[in-house]
Structures are given as C-alpha cells and as structure tokens.
Design a protein around this motif. Structure first.
Motif, PDB file in Angstrom:
ATOM      1  N   LEU A 115     -11.269  60.539   4.595  1.00 20.27           N
ATOM      2  CA  LEU A 115     -12.240  61.274   5.234  1.00 20.27           C
ATOM      3  C   LEU A 115     -12.811  61.154   6.408  1.00 20.27           C
ATOM      4  O   LEU A 115     -14.077  62.023   6.923  1.00 20.27           O
ATOM      5  CB  LEU A 115     -13.791  60.284   4.505  1.00 20.27           C
ATOM      6  CG  LEU A 115     -13.630  60.564   2.990  1.00 20.27           C
ATOM      7  CD1 LEU A 115     -14.674  59.496   1.981  1.00 20.27           C
ATOM      8  CD2 LEU A 115     -13.797  61.493   1.918  1.00 20.27           C
ATOM      9  N   TYR A 116     -12.456  60.554   7.409  1.00 22.13           N
ATOM     10  CA  TYR A 116     -11.802  60.409   8.644  1.00 22.13           C
ATOM     11  C   TYR A 116     -12.061  61.765   9.710  1.00 22.13           C
ATOM     12  O   TYR A 116     -10.821  61.690   8.868  1.00 22.13           O
ATOM     13  CB  TYR A 116     -11.403  59.220   9.070  1.00 22.13           C
ATOM     14  CG  TYR A 116     -12.536  57.816   8.818  1.00 22.13           C
ATOM     15  CD1 TYR A 116     -12.964  56.922   7.889  1.00 22.13           C
ATOM     16  CD2 TYR A 116     -12.875  57.138   9.823  1.00 22.13           C
ATOM     17  CE1 TYR A 116     -13.831  55.960   7.721  1.00 22.13           C
ATOM     18  CE2 TYR A 116     -13.466  55.831  10.115  1.00 22.13           C
ATOM     19  CZ  TYR A 116     -14.301  55.613   9.140  1.00 22.13           C
ATOM     20  OH  TYR A 116     -14.698  54.234   8.917  1.00 22.13           O
ATOM     21  N   VAL A 117     -12.596  62.228  10.590  1.00 16.21           N
ATOM     22  CA  VAL A 117     -12.531  62.828  10.720  1.00 16.21           C
ATOM     23  C   VAL A 117     -12.006  62.349  12.531  1.00 16.21           C
ATOM     24  O   VAL A 117     -12.826  61.284  12.685  1.00 16.21           O
ATOM     25  CB  VAL A 117     -13.089  64.305  10.834  1.00 16.21           C
ATOM     26  CG1 VAL A 117     -12.165  64.837   9.276  1.00 16.21           C
ATOM     27  CG2 VAL A 117     -14.036  64.232  10.944  1.00 16.21           C
ATOM     28  N   ASN A 118     -11.999  63.350  13.533  1.00 15.27           N
ATOM     29  CA  ASN A 118     -11.931  63.012  14.466  1.00 15.27           C
ATOM     30  C   ASN A 118     -13.121  62.416  15.236  1.00 15.27           C
ATOM     31  O   ASN A 118     -13.687  61.881  16.305  1.00 15.27           O
ATOM     32  CB  ASN A 118     -11.004  64.113  15.783  1.00 15.27           C
ATOM     33  CG  ASN A 118     -11.650  64.187  16.683  1.00 15.27           C
ATOM     34  OD1 ASN A 118     -12.244  64.150  17.842  1.00 15.27           O
ATOM     35  ND2 ASN A 118     -10.734  63.412  17.933  1.00 15.27           N
ATOM     36  N   LYS A 119     -14.141  63.869  15.350  1.00 15.31           N
ATOM     37  CA  LYS A 119     -15.443  63.211  15.432  1.00 15.31           C
ATOM     38  C   LYS A 119     -16.543  62.257  14.813  1.00 15.31           C
ATOM     39  O   LYS A 119     -17.172  61.398  15.757  1.00 15.31           O
ATOM     40  CB  LYS A 119     -16.524  64.866  14.875  1.00 15.31           C
ATOM     41  CG  LYS A 119     -17.599  64.889  15.527  1.00 15.31           C
ATOM     42  CD  LYS A 119     -17.234  65.600  16.855  1.00 15.31           C
ATOM     43  CE  LYS A 119     -19.089  66.073  17.626  1.00 15.31           C
ATOM     44  NZ  LYS A 119     -18.600  66.071  19.227  1.00 15.31           N
ATOM     45  N   THR A 120     -15.509  62.251  13.570  1.00 13.07           N
ATOM     46  CA  THR A 120     -16.309  60.132  13.215  1.00 13.07           C
ATOM     47  C   THR A 120     -16.140  58.737  14.058  1.00 13.07           C
ATOM     48  O   THR A 120     -17.566  58.547  14.122  1.00 13.07           O
ATOM     49  CB  THR A 120     -15.366  59.862  11.669  1.00 13.07           C
ATOM     50  OG1 THR A 120     -15.488  59.998  10.623  1.00 13.07           O
ATOM     51  CG2 THR A 120     -15.995  58.738  11.000  1.00 13.07           C
ATOM     52  N   LEU A 121     -15.138  59.456  14.769  1.00 13.22           N
ATOM     53  CA  LEU A 121     -15.040  58.332  15.468  1.00 13.22           C
ATOM     54  C   LEU A 121     -15.121  58.668  17.385  1.00 13.22           C
ATOM     55  O   LEU A 121     -15.142  57.564  18.285  1.00 13.22           O
ATOM     56  CB  LEU A 121     -14.021  57.362  15.333  1.00 13.22           C
ATOM     57  CG  LEU A 121     -13.854  56.909  14.648  1.00 13.22           C
ATOM     58  CD1 LEU A 121     -12.230  56.621  14.509  1.00 13.22           C
ATOM     59  CD2 LEU A 121     -14.421  55.461  14.483  1.00 13.22           C
ATOM     60  N   SER A 122     -15.661  59.686  17.316  1.00 10.82           N
ATOM     61  CA  SER A 122     -14.669  60.137  19.533  1.00 10.82           C
ATOM     62  C   SER A 122     -16.374  59.832  19.976  1.00 10.82           C
ATOM     63  O   SER A 122     -16.099  59.116  21.204  1.00 10.82           O
ATOM     64  CB  SER A 122     -14.432  61.582  19.289  1.00 10.82           C
ATOM     65  OG  SER A 122     -15.474  62.817  18.397  1.00 10.82           O
ATOM     66  N   ASP A 123     -17.408  59.726  19.504  1.00  8.08           N
ATOM     67  CA  ASP A 123     -18.416  59.666  19.787  1.00  8.08           C
ATOM     68  C   ASP A 123     -18.924  58.227  19.562  1.00  8.08           C
ATOM     69  O   ASP A 123     -20.085  57.806  20.543  1.00  8.08           O
ATOM     70  CB  ASP A 123     -19.766  60.738  19.423  1.00  8.08           C
ATOM     71  CG  ASP A 123     -19.544  62.290  19.331  1.00  8.08           C
ATOM     72  OD1 ASP A 123     -18.724  62.524  20.677  1.00  8.08           O
ATOM     73  OD2 ASP A 123     -19.948  62.421  18.388  1.00  8.08           O
ATOM     74  N   VAL A 124     -18.005  56.906  18.856  1.00  8.81           N
ATOM     75  CA  VAL A 124     -18.321  55.943  19.212  1.00  8.81           C
ATOM     76  C   VAL A 124     -18.073  55.062  20.542  1.00  8.81           C
ATOM     77  O   VAL A 124     -16.621  55.747  20.816  1.00  8.81           O
ATOM     78  CB  VAL A 124     -17.382  55.533  18.134  1.00  8.81           C
ATOM     79  CG1 VAL A 124     -18.142  53.812  18.138  1.00  8.81           C
ATOM     80  CG2 VAL A 124     -18.302  55.865  17.086  1.00  8.81           C
ATOM     81  N   HIS A 125     -18.708  54.125  21.460  1.00  8.99           N
ATOM     82  CA  HIS A 125     -18.517  53.855  22.720  1.00  8.99           C
ATOM     83  C   HIS A 125     -19.298  52.603  22.391  1.00  8.99           C
ATOM     84  O   HIS A 125     -20.178  52.427  22.475  1.00  8.99           O
ATOM     85  CB  HIS A 125     -18.677  54.242  23.812  1.00  8.99           C
ATOM     86  CG  HIS A 125     -18.764  56.081  23.375  1.00  8.99           C
ATOM     87  ND1 HIS A 125     -17.051  56.528  23.914  1.00  8.99           N
ATOM     88  CD2 HIS A 125     -19.202  57.264  23.039  1.00  8.99           C
ATOM     89  CE1 HIS A 125     -16.949  57.457  23.985  1.00  8.99           C
ATOM     90  NE2 HIS A 125     -18.107  58.272  23.796  1.00  8.99           N
ATOM     91  N   ILE A 126     -18.041  51.892  22.629  1.00  8.12           N
ATOM     92  CA  ILE A 126     -19.201  50.360  22.609  1.00  8.12           C
ATOM     93  C   ILE A 126     -18.180  49.578  24.335  1.00  8.12           C
ATOM     94  O   ILE A 126     -17.423  49.809  23.890  1.00  8.12           O
ATOM     95  CB  ILE A 126     -18.823  49.535  21.147  1.00  8.12           C
ATOM     96  CG1 ILE A 126     -17.202  48.998  21.185  1.00  8.12           C
ATOM     97  CG2 ILE A 126     -19.575  49.858  20.122  1.00  8.12           C
ATOM     98  CD1 ILE A 126     -16.899  48.086  19.404  1.00  8.12           C
ATOM     99  N   SER A 127     -18.629  48.702  24.149  1.00 10.84           N
ATOM    100  CA  SER A 127     -18.570  47.995  25.005  1.00 10.84           C
ATOM    101  C   SER A 127     -17.308  46.819  24.907  1.00 10.84           C
ATOM    102  O   SER A 127     -17.561  46.352  23.688  1.00 10.84           O
ATOM    103  CB  SER A 127     -19.684  47.299  26.232  1.00 10.84           C
ATOM    104  OG  SER A 127     -20.358  46.137  25.228  1.00 10.84           O
ATOM    105  N   SER A 128     -16.861  46.051  25.450  1.00 10.14           N
ATOM    106  CA  SER A 128     -16.073  45.559  25.891  1.00 10.14           C
ATOM    107  C   SER A 128     -16.623  43.790  25.297  1.00 10.14           C
ATOM    108  O   SER A 128     -15.377  43.090  23.842  1.00 10.14           O
ATOM    109  CB  SER A 128     -15.058  44.865  27.100  1.00 10.14           C
ATOM    110  OG  SER A 128     -15.601  44.904  27.778  1.00 10.14           O
TER     111      SER A 128
END
Lengths: 246, 159
Positions: A119-132
């Motif tokens: 069910l995952y597409v690129n957009k599922t994750l591309s906007d996810v940004h978390i710090s180290s």
C-alpha cells in the motif's frame, strides 16, 4: 498465565506459540539470555510441530466421503420449520468462498507485512522528515520493546531512513523501519519475535510483486521488502544482517 | 461443507478416538449445521462453527454412549498413519509424534489439534471448546510437556 515475576510453563507455552503479550515476550526474551534454567524449561516444552502437522495431514486423506445430506425439503420436516434454501446455499458457498486456513505464526507475518507494504507509495514517506535526535529516541524505544539494538539502522549508506514504528502481529511486537531507495521506492525492514530460535539463511524472493529478503536468528524474524530491484534488496538485507548481528 | 468435511472428520476422530464414532459424529454435525443454518453468521469461519457444533454434540449426546460401549477408548491401531514409505525415518517419527498426541487426555489432545494443527488462535480454540483462554493455555502447556518428555532426545527440529 502470568503470576508475578515467576515465569510459568503456561507463560513459556504462550511465548512459544507467539501469543504472548509484548511485555511478557520481552521479559522471557531477556530471561532467556541470562537464565539457563528458563532455557532448559523452554526446551522441555518444545515439540516437533512440523511432524505433527504432517502426520495429521495424512489423517485427512483417510476421511470418508461426505455422506449425502437430506434435501432442504426433508430437512424442513425434521426440524419442524422452514430452512431457507438461500441460507443453506450460503453455508455451502461459505465453505468454499468464506473459508480460509489460519496461518502459521512464523511464516504468515511476512505475508501480512508484504500486503501492508504494497500500500506504500513514494508520497507516503517523501514528506516525512525527522531529526537524527528523534530517530535515535524512536529506535531506542523500539529496541527496548524488541530486546534488540536497532541503533544502527537509521544510518544506512544507501537507503534513506524515514521513520520507524511499532506494529503488532499475533500479540507480538512487529517493528517496521521505513526507507526510500535511491530511486524513491518505499522499502521496509521489518522485525518481529518468532517461535523458532533457529538461524535461517537469507532468502531472496518476491512477495506481492515486490522484491524481498528474509532471514531468522535468535528468535527474531527479519524481512526487507519493497520495490522491484532484487539486487538492492539483497544488498540492503546483507548490510542490515551484519549491522544487527553485533 | 464438502471442502471442510475431511478436517471435520479428523477433529471428530481426535475427539472420539474411533473411526466409526468419528464418522457418525461428523455426519451428525453436518445435519445439525443444516438444521441450524439460520444461526450461522455469514462472514465468519464455517470451520470453527462446525467444530463447535461437533464439540457440543460429542459432549452432550455421543460421548457417554461411546465410552460405555468402549468406542471412546483410544485404539492406536485404528489411527495409525498410512504407511506409504515403510521404514523411512521421517514416517516413523511422525507416527510416533501422532501416537504421543493420541495418548494425551482428550481435553489436551483436542487443544493441541486446534491450535497446532488447525492453526486456531487461543481465542478461537477457547470459543470452539467453550472454555476460558487460560484453560486453553494450561492444556497446551500440559500437552507440550508430556509430548516433549515422551519423545525425549528424538524431537529434532522441535518448536
């Protein structure tokens, strides 16, 4: 059945069967590392399930043919009421359409993960940004849940780490660590607790149309899945395997 | 139901320990299923519903008679595996495992069948047997301990 801190045979059975709550599974996993007596008791509860299933499967082959059943007309008389033909047909069809064989804990979790990953597409994750910092905290929590140090998996040299989350399968914790490949395809490393403590070598294949690689070790099952490039999946799996073995 | 009948018969065999009784019980279960068809909830598992019906018929109607006439007592010879490859180690071991399962008390061997062979969850097995989940755990733990003890060092690949 948990009675305080003492680990009962029921607890160990629940653990072997993959039905233990995460807290209990974690407690037993930890206990097994430092307590030879627990390991001995666990061994004393192991049984050869494959042989049992194989033997029992032989029995179904000996079953007689299903006897002819009365027509719905005759049956209505027997039961003193009317059985709607549609309901009977529904049951008979249900036997074919609605029936599904429940899964084996140690194998079927991968099928569920694959269906989820599909069910995952690129957009599922591309906007996810978390710090180290956030990543380290996230992986620290999940390491505690699994009893396995996941600290290194956010620093993969090829895959771009996006996030990690806790899922569950059959009352066992299942950790999903999500990445994007260099070409932007969603890829996941998933880890769960399994019954068997045997080490199974890395196997590469295809699940739900995606490249996949899986292996087991020390009571954990690992699956790397996503995209269509087996070379990337195999290489990633080998890196994760090395990183998590230490 | 035809798809499930062989597994229903096997369940009845494990319950009763006798082929003739298992056939009677499986047939009675199918008839009861037709009579109670309106109680079946579409979308739920037909096999679990049939097993539950079989369990009730066995306990309420057939078990006492079967035990009275000796049919409920286990006859190992009757449930011997088909010996397709005589002398092979795997077949012999599988046969031995089956024998140990059949030597368990009825309550334990049925729990072992439902969870380890049919793959039911504890919750599903508890529902079929109409007992608490904790009782399923206890029966499985006791069953595992007995089988494991009897097989001793031979249980290669055990889980």
């Amino acid at each position: 059945m948990n009675t305080g801190d003492y680990i009962t045979d029921e607890d160990l059975t629940v653990y072997l069967d993959g039905e233990a709550a995460p807290e209990l599974a974690q407690r037993i996993t930890h206990a097994l590392r430092g307590d030879g007596e627990i390991e001995h008791r666990l061994e004393a509860l192991r049984i050869p399930l494959d042989e049992l299933r194989s033997a029992m499967d032989s029995l179904t082959g000996q079953a007689p043919a299903m006897p002819p059943l009365p027509s719905s007309k005759g049956q209505s008389r027997r039961s003193g009421g009317v059985i709607a033909a549609g309901v009977v047909v529904g049951i008979l069809l249900g036997g074919v359409i609605g029936y599904s064989v429940p899964g084996r804990v140690d194998n079927d979790w991968k099928a569920y993960v694959a269906a989820y990953q599909a069910l995952y597409v690129n957009k599922t994750l591309s906007d996810v940004h978390i710090s180290s910092l956030q990543a380290a905290a996230m992986l620290g929590d999940l390491s505690s849940v699994l009893g396995l140090d996941l600290g290194s998996v956010s620093n993969d040299p090829v895959l771009n780490f996006k996030r990690a989350q806790l899922l569950g399968y059959n009352n066992n914790p299942l950790v999903q660590i999500a990445y994007l490949s260099p070409s932007g395809e969603p890829i996941a490393l998933c880890i769960t607790l399994i019954e068997s403590r045997a080490a199974e070598a890395l196997t590469v294949g295809t699940m739900q149309g995606m490249a996949s690689a899986s292996w087991t070790k020390d009571g954990y099952g690992f699956l790397v899945i996503g995209g269509s490039d087996e070379t990337i999946i195999r290489a990633s799996a080998l890196r994760f395997k090395a990183a998590l073995s230490g | 139901m035809p798809e499930i009948f062989p597994r229903l018969w096997r369940y009845c065999l494990v319950l009763s320990g006798n082929r003739d009784t298992a056939g009677d019980l499986a047939q009675a279960t199918c008839l009861r299923a037709l009579e109670k068809a309106s109680q079946f909830e579409p979308g739920t598992h037909l096999d679990r519903w049939l097993f539950r019906l079989a369990q009730r018929i066995w306990l309420n109607e057939l078990r006492a008679n079967a035990v009275r006439r000796g049919g409920g007592l286990l006859s190992i010879d009757e449930i011997e595996l088909p010996d397709e490859k005589p002398g092979t180690e795997m077949n012999f071991f599988a046969s031995q495992v089956l024998r140990e399962v059949y030597s368990l008390p009825e309550a334990q061997r049925v729990a072992v069948l439902l969870v380890y062979v049919e793959g039911f969850s504890y919750k599903e097995a508890a529902k079929v047997l109409d007992i608490p989940i904790g009782t399923v755990m206890s029966r499985l733990a006791a069953g595992r301990a007995k089988i494991s003890h009897k097989l001793g060092d031979e249980k290669t690949g055990a889980v």
